[in-house]
Design a protein around this motif. Structure first.
Motif, mmCIF file in Angstrom:
data_model
loop_
_atom_site.group_PDB
_atom_site.id
_atom_site.type_symbol
_atom_site.label_atom_id
_atom_site.label_comp_id
_atom_site.label_asym_id
_atom_site.label_seq_id
_atom_site.Cartn_x
_atom_site.Cartn_y
_atom_site.Cartn_z
ATOM 1 N N VAL A 1 0.865 -1.187 0.000
ATOM 2 C CA VAL A 1 0.000 0.000 0.000
ATOM 3 C C VAL A 1 0.899 1.233 0.000
ATOM 4 O O VAL A 1 1.919 1.271 0.698
ATOM 5 N N PHE A 2 0.519 2.240 -0.787
ATOM 6 C CA PHE A 2 1.263 3.499 -0.801
ATOM 7 C C PHE A 2 0.487 4.537 -0.015
ATOM 8 O O PHE A 2 -0.719 4.718 -0.231
ATOM 9 N N VAL A 3 1.168 5.241 0.901
ATOM 10 C CA VAL A 3 0.498 6.206 1.781
ATOM 11 C C VAL A 3 1.162 7.570 1.659
ATOM 12 O O VAL A 3 2.368 7.708 1.873
ATOM 13 N N LEU A 4 0.366 8.592 1.319
ATOM 14 C CA LEU A 4 0.886 9.954 1.211
ATOM 15 C C LEU A 4 -0.201 10.944 1.669
ATOM 16 O O LEU A 4 -0.872 11.564 0.842
ATOM 17 N N PRO A 5 -0.358 11.116 2.989
ATOM 18 C CA PRO A 5 -1.397 12.028 3.494
ATOM 19 C C PRO A 5 -0.926 13.477 3.489
ATOM 20 O O PRO A 5 -0.883 14.153 4.517
ATOM 21 N N THR A 6 -0.595 13.974 2.325
ATOM 22 C CA THR A 6 0.069 15.257 2.162
ATOM 23 C C THR A 6 -0.809 16.445 2.544
ATOM 24 O O THR A 6 -2.027 16.427 2.356
ATOM 25 N N ILE A 7 -0.160 17.479 3.061
ATOM 26 C CA ILE A 7 -0.851 18.743 3.338
ATOM 27 C C ILE A 7 -1.024 19.526 2.045
ATOM 28 O O ILE A 7 -2.004 20.244 1.856
ATOM 29 N N TYR A 8 -0.047 19.387 1.135
ATOM 30 C CA TYR A 8 -0.144 20.072 -0.151
ATOM 31 C C TYR A 8 0.776 19.409 -1.158
ATOM 32 O O TYR A 8 1.978 19.276 -0.921
ATOM 33 N N ASP A 9 0.224 18.982 -2.280
ATOM 34 C CA ASP A 9 1.006 18.396 -3.358
ATOM 35 C C ASP A 9 0.281 18.680 -4.664
ATOM 36 O O ASP A 9 -0.841 18.213 -4.862
ATOM 37 N N PRO A 10 0.869 19.452 -5.582
ATOM 38 C CA PRO A 10 0.177 19.783 -6.831
ATOM 39 C C PRO A 10 -0.293 18.549 -7.597
ATOM 40 O O PRO A 10 -1.434 18.489 -8.050
ATOM 41 N N PHE A 11 0.603 17.549 -7.734
ATOM 42 C CA PHE A 11 0.241 16.261 -8.336
ATOM 43 C C PHE A 11 1.444 15.344 -8.113
ATOM 44 O O PHE A 11 2.482 15.495 -8.744
ATOM 45 N N SER A 12 1.298 14.394 -7.211
ATOM 46 C CA SER A 12 2.429 13.575 -6.780
ATOM 47 C C SER A 12 2.822 12.531 -7.820
ATOM 48 O O SER A 12 2.037 11.640 -8.147
ATOM 49 N N ASN A 13 4.067 12.634 -8.317
ATOM 50 C CA ASN A 13 4.590 11.604 -9.218
ATOM 51 C C ASN A 13 4.750 10.270 -8.505
ATOM 52 O O ASN A 13 4.595 9.207 -9.112
ATOM 53 N N ALA A 14 5.082 10.310 -7.215
ATOM 54 C CA ALA A 14 5.259 9.065 -6.462
ATOM 55 C C ALA A 14 3.969 8.253 -6.446
ATOM 56 O O ALA A 14 4.001 7.019 -6.508
ATOM 57 N N CYS A 15 2.824 8.932 -6.398
ATOM 58 C CA CYS A 15 1.541 8.220 -6.444
ATOM 59 C C CYS A 15 1.351 7.541 -7.795
ATOM 60 O O CYS A 15 0.824 6.422 -7.868
ATOM 61 N N LEU A 16 1.781 8.208 -8.877
ATOM 62 C CA LEU A 16 1.711 7.591 -10.201
ATOM 63 C C LEU A 16 2.607 6.357 -10.266
ATOM 64 O O LEU A 16 2.228 5.340 -10.852
ATOM 65 N N GLU A 17 3.800 6.457 -9.698
ATOM 66 C CA GLU A 17 4.714 5.309 -9.683
ATOM 67 C C GLU A 17 4.097 4.148 -8.914
ATOM 68 O O GLU A 17 4.228 2.984 -9.305
ATOM 69 N N ALA A 18 3.399 4.479 -7.830
ATOM 70 C CA ALA A 18 2.766 3.431 -7.024
ATOM 71 C C ALA A 18 1.678 2.705 -7.799
ATOM 72 O O ALA A 18 1.614 1.465 -7.789
#
Length: 270
Positions: free
Chosen positions: A166-183
């Motif tokens: 599972v990929f977890v990124l509870p970000t306060i601010y991210d324009p568009f996370s590349n890491a989520c795309l990789e996941a």
């Protein structure tokens, strides 16, 4: 958009954060740069990487909406495909037991990306089978937890993704996370927030979970939900189908569609 990030940061940090922001000259310089680009029309055209960012530029900088295009990010999907044999090797390399659920947190700027909320959620769940692996630059001493293993900068990120669950990124601010795309290119469900432009392409409960930033209980519930191996396996085909829409080749093609006609028009007018 720096102004938007400061808004969210101040909201998360309270009164002292407001004071810190006001006294930091770096923020003033970046805002002046944004004014030059957007508010005073220095940029003839803008490409944003999410609708969230587009709306921030319009709202905070009063830039003309018709001059902003949205092109979502892309990643080289083929780099993140794997076989079961490769996954087994990767899990052995990172010392992940067969019955463990490996949560991944990848990126730098851990405060902004919400690492503290992940750690608090895992302490609330208190399940020894949940193992968090943190990759990227940051001060691990400021985020000590029995739930986490800090890997530093990882040279072979595809190997880490194929070892994860599972990929977890509870970000306060991210324009568009590349890491989520990789996941998702690796077939992993993503847990992130509405403050991440990536959430615009997700379907809740299908490709992962979208939670409110800064809130630990909903994050803990989402982690519990995706800790179920059968649920992850059922979701994998839909996740990979979504990832196929965001290969880097499509991003490049769409960008060229915008740039080349614009260059041609400038040449003609000149």
């Amino acid at each position: 958009v720096h102004r938007a990030w400061l808004e969210r940061r101040a909201r998360a940090g309270g009164v002292m954060e407001h004071v810190s922001i006001a006294l930091n000259s770096k923020h003033q310089r970046v805002r002046r740069l944004e004014d030059a680009l957007f508010a005073r029309g220095g940029a003839a055209r803008v490409v944003a990487n999410s609708q969230m960012v587009r709306e921030e530029i319009i709202r905070l900088c009063h830039y003309p909406a018709e001059r902003i295009e949205v092109i979502y990010n892309g990643v080289p999907n083929e780099q993140f495909r794997w076989t079961e044999e490769q996954r087994t090797e990767s899990r052995e390399h990172f010392k992940i037991a067969p019955n463990d659920t490996a949560l991944l947190f990848v990126g730098s700027g851990w405060e902004r990306k919400g690492l503290a909320y992940v750690l608090r959620a895992l302490e609330e769940i208190d399940d020894p089978a949940l193992k968090l692996f943190v990759a990227g630059r940051g001060n691990a001493r400021g985020f000590r937890s029995r739930c986490a293993k800090f890997l530093g900068e990882v040279d072979d990120l595809p190997a880490l993704y194929r070892a994860g669950d599972v990929f977890v990124l509870p970000t306060i601010y991210d324009p568009f996370s590349n890491a989520c795309l990789e996941a998702i290119a690796s077939g992993l469900p993503v847990i992130t927030t509405k403050a991440n432009g990536f959430s615009e392409i997700m379907t809740e409960g299908v490709h992962g979970s979208i939670v409110e930033d800064g809130k630990v209980p909903p994050l803990a519930n989402a982690i519990r939900f995706w800790s179920n191996a059968e649920r992850r396996q059922q979701a994998r085909p839909a996740i990979l189908e979504l990832a196929a829409e965001f290969d880097i080749s499509r991003n490049v093609a769409r960008t060229l569609e915008i740039l080349l006609p614009a260059a041609s028009a400038e040449s003609t007018s000149g």
